[in-house]
Design an enzyme around this catalytic site. Structure first.
Site, PDB file in Angstrom:
ATOM      1  N   ASP A  18     -23.706 -47.328  25.409  1.00 43.46           N
ATOM      2  CA  ASP A  18     -23.702 -48.785  25.513  1.00 43.46           C
ATOM      3  C   ASP A  18     -22.299 -49.363  25.327  1.00 43.46           C
ATOM      4  O   ASP A  18     -21.315 -48.627  25.234  1.00 43.46           O
ATOM      5  CB  ASP A  18     -24.696 -49.361  24.501  1.00 43.46           C
ATOM      6  CG  ASP A  18     -25.552 -50.481  25.086  1.00 43.46           C
ATOM      7  OD1 ASP A  18     -25.066 -51.193  25.984  1.00 43.46           O
ATOM      8  OD2 ASP A  18     -26.702 -50.657  24.632  1.00 43.46           O
TER       9      ASP A  18
ATOM     10  N   GLU B  44     -22.698 -50.296  30.761  1.00 45.19           N
ATOM     11  CA  GLU B  44     -21.692 -51.340  30.554  1.00 45.19           C
ATOM     12  C   GLU B  44     -22.126 -52.659  31.182  1.00 45.19           C
ATOM     13  O   GLU B  44     -21.314 -53.568  31.327  1.00 45.19           O
ATOM     14  CB  GLU B  44     -20.318 -50.891  31.047  1.00 45.19           C
ATOM     15  CG  GLU B  44     -20.170 -50.354  32.427  1.00 45.19           C
ATOM     16  CD  GLU B  44     -21.368 -50.342  33.311  1.00 45.19           C
ATOM     17  OE1 GLU B  44     -21.552 -51.313  34.054  1.00 45.19           O
ATOM     18  OE2 GLU B  44     -22.153 -49.383  33.286  1.00 45.19           O
TER      19      GLU B  44
ATOM     20  N   GLY C 154     -22.823 -53.649  34.086  1.00 45.24           N
ATOM     21  CA  GLY C 154     -22.189 -54.088  35.310  1.00 45.24           C
ATOM     22  C   GLY C 154     -20.830 -54.715  35.114  1.00 45.24           C
ATOM     23  O   GLY C 154     -20.249 -55.239  36.066  1.00 45.24           O
TER      24      GLY C 154
ATOM     25  N   ASP D  80     -28.971 -56.984  31.370  1.00 44.15           N
ATOM     26  CA  ASP D  80     -30.313 -56.475  31.119  1.00 44.15           C
ATOM     27  C   ASP D  80     -31.367 -57.114  32.017  1.00 44.15           C
ATOM     28  O   ASP D  80     -31.324 -58.310  32.324  1.00 44.15           O
ATOM     29  CB  ASP D  80     -30.724 -56.728  29.669  1.00 44.15           C
ATOM     30  CG  ASP D  80     -29.935 -55.877  28.683  1.00 44.15           C
ATOM     31  OD1 ASP D  80     -29.059 -55.109  29.117  1.00 44.15           O
ATOM     32  OD2 ASP D  80     -30.188 -55.998  27.467  1.00 44.15           O
TER      33      ASP D  80
END
Length: 541
Positions: free
Chosen positions: A154, A195, A197, A218
């Site tokens: 993440d 990441e 985008g 998300d």
């Protein structure tokens, strides 16, 4: 123009040739991740239950193999040697034991970490779960020793210990460092870079570092149709960068969760599958509905995702506020077409074969499995609100492509008014920007042929207006096109990239109102917002 297109094509080939080659994710990964159902509160018993349910429900035998941790399992301090720890109240048996249990079922085990000081959470960044920044080698070795087969990595706290979310952090080196650390362990581990985008990861050098890369913010929770529209638009310009071992990740599945109708869930699943996104179930598997299982277990749709050719569907045509047409090749020589109904009600929908370059084909409905026989020209059927058609087109007859006469937007014969102006892109092409909000571009002296009437229009444009949340036109801009002063037609145009230097070629729309001869005008405007920047407009005669 040819020079500009050649530059873009060369860059695309370089990226595909240099995609991550670690022997895993040869096909898009499939499995289960808890986040959309449980956020960061998943317990060990829920992980164990989900793993067993993949077996009991027959999902594992269809390819759903990975059981992946997400946020909330980590400790908040490292051990005495600086090693990664877990929360013993959340995972009381320990990660090695949980990994062993999942492997004992014949499944694969995935872990979650973050390329920042701390990891992401769902409490505004206050949890301060461990991140891996500065500990990549140690953590990669730990994850490998636990038997990890997958790492979701993440992007929170990527800059420092105080900034929870930064949408322009120096993240490429973070991912490269962890990639190299995973490789050095000698264990084959799928590297899923999350990441959101940020910084257009599909275009990073060497297709960068991951077996998959999130292309967007998300999908939820909560699930919504607007989220799907935003993500679909963001995929439009980057389908060519996905391939064996390196996939566009459209985020986890919302199938089975509240917020989407059954038809919307079917569209969601089918589109993700045909786009070759990883298929990670993210719902509570304790008691899924029969409708949920019917969607997730459709072997014809799964086969699209796992097709050995590994080619994503690509954007073909948008009928604004009506339907989209996407299509792509399959390994058996056939083509899959996905047609999305944007209308908020069930209705009759017609798919025109010409939109995917065919005049006829033998057609199979891949959702129902029904054989539709040999069809010519078009296919019309009823489609649910926000539903879709997924059609396999075999033994197709190729239709001759339309031929366009192109008019440069920046030609001196055109009329730029109200603030519309030109700019040069990459020292190669000149486009017209600031169209809209009072600015207009009028293409003059357009040939309407010998009979006028309706014409197919092709537009090359640049739109770098990407977003991380839902807007009135998420990851798109509207243009309004008027022929000879007639009623303007709305054209909804997705982003061409996440910057203002990359051209999208061949956006098609049909316009009426042309007169015979070369005295026609096409005016482009938007009364309330900016349209894209335009390079040229083509008219098919």
């Amino acid at each position: 123009m040819l020079q500009f297109q050649t530059i873009l094509a060369t860059l695309a080939l370089v990226q595909l040739a240099l995609s991550l080659n670690n022997g895993v994710a040869v096909k898009p990964p499939m499995g289960w991740n808890p986040y959309n159902a449980f956020l960061c509160t998943t317990t060990e018993s829920q992980y164990r239950t989900a793993a067993q349910r993949l077996i009991d429900l027959g999902l594992s035998s269809l390819g759903y193999q990975y059981v992946n941790l997400d946020c909330g399992w980590q400790g908040k301090t490292r051990n005495s040697t600086g090693g990664f720890t877990w929360d013993t109240s959340t995972i009381p048996s320990g990660i090695p034991a949980l990994s062993s249990f999942i492997h004992s079922l014949g499944l694969k085990f995935g872990v979650y970490s973050d390329g920042g000081v701390f990891a992401c959470d769902f409490v505004g960044g206050t949890a301060h779960y461990l991140g891996s920044l500065g500990h990549e080698t140690s953590d990669a070795n730990t994850f490998a020793s636990w038997g990890a087969d997958y790492l979701k990595y993440d992007n929170c706290y990527a800059v420092n210990s105080t900034d929870f979310v930064d949408f322009n952090p120096p993240i490429q080196p973070h991912y490269t460092t962890m990639r190299d650390a995973l490789h050095a362990t000698g264990r084959p581990i799928v590297f899923s870079i999350c990441e959101w985008g940020v910084q257009d990861p599909a275009r990073w050098p060497a297709s960068l570092v991951g077996n998959s890369w999130r292309i967007s913010n998300d999908i939820g929770p909560p699930a919504s149709w607007d989220n799907l529209f935003r993500i679909i638009n963001q995929l439009v310009p980057i389908t060519q960068f996905a391939g064996t071992g390196a996939w566009n990740d459209l985020d986890m599945l919302e199938v089975g969760n509240q917020g989407l109708t059954v038809a919307e869930q079917q569209t969601h699943f089918a589109f993700w599958a045909a786009a070759k996104s990883p298929l990670l179930i993210s719902t509570d598997l304790n008691n899924p509905s029969s409708q949920t299982l019917n969607i997730l277990k459709n072997q014809r749709i799964i086969a699209l995702n796992q097709d050995p050719l590994g080619k994503s569907i690509t954007f073909k045509r948008r009928y604004t506020n009506d339907h989209d047409v996407w299509a792509g090749p399959l390994s058996d020589g056939s083509t899959v077409a996905v047609i999305i109904n944007w209308v908020n009600s069930a209705r009759s929908l017609t798919f025109d074969f010409a939109d995917v370059g065919f005049s006829s084909a033998t057609v199979t409905n891949l959702i129902s499995g029904a054989s539709l026989g040999r069809l010519t020209g078009s296919y019309t059927t009823n489609v649910d609100a926000h539903g879709c058609l997924v059609l396999k087109l075999s033994s197709a007859t190729v239709a001759p492509p339309p031929s366009f006469t192109f008019y440069s937007a920046a030609a001196s014969s055109n009329t730029l008014a109200g603030g519309a102006t030109t700019r040069v892109v990459n020292s190669s092409i000149t486009v017209v920007g600031f169209v809209g909000n009072g600015g207009t571009l009028t293409i003059n002296n357009v040939d309407g042929g010998t009979s006028g009437g309706s014409k197919l229009i092709s537009m090359d444009y640049i739109n770098g207006d990407y977003v991380f949340g839902n807007t009135a036109c998420s990851n798109c801009r509207n243009a309004f096109l008027s022929v000879n002063g007639g009623t303007a037609v709305q054209v909804q145009m997705p982003i061409s990239a996440q910057n203002w230097d990359v051209l999208f070629s061949g956006y098609l729309v049909s316009l009426s109102g042309f007169r015979a001869g070369k005295t026609n005008t096409i005016q482009i405007s938007n009364p309330n917002a900016f349209a894209p920047d335009f390079y040229r407009v083509g008219v098919a005669l």
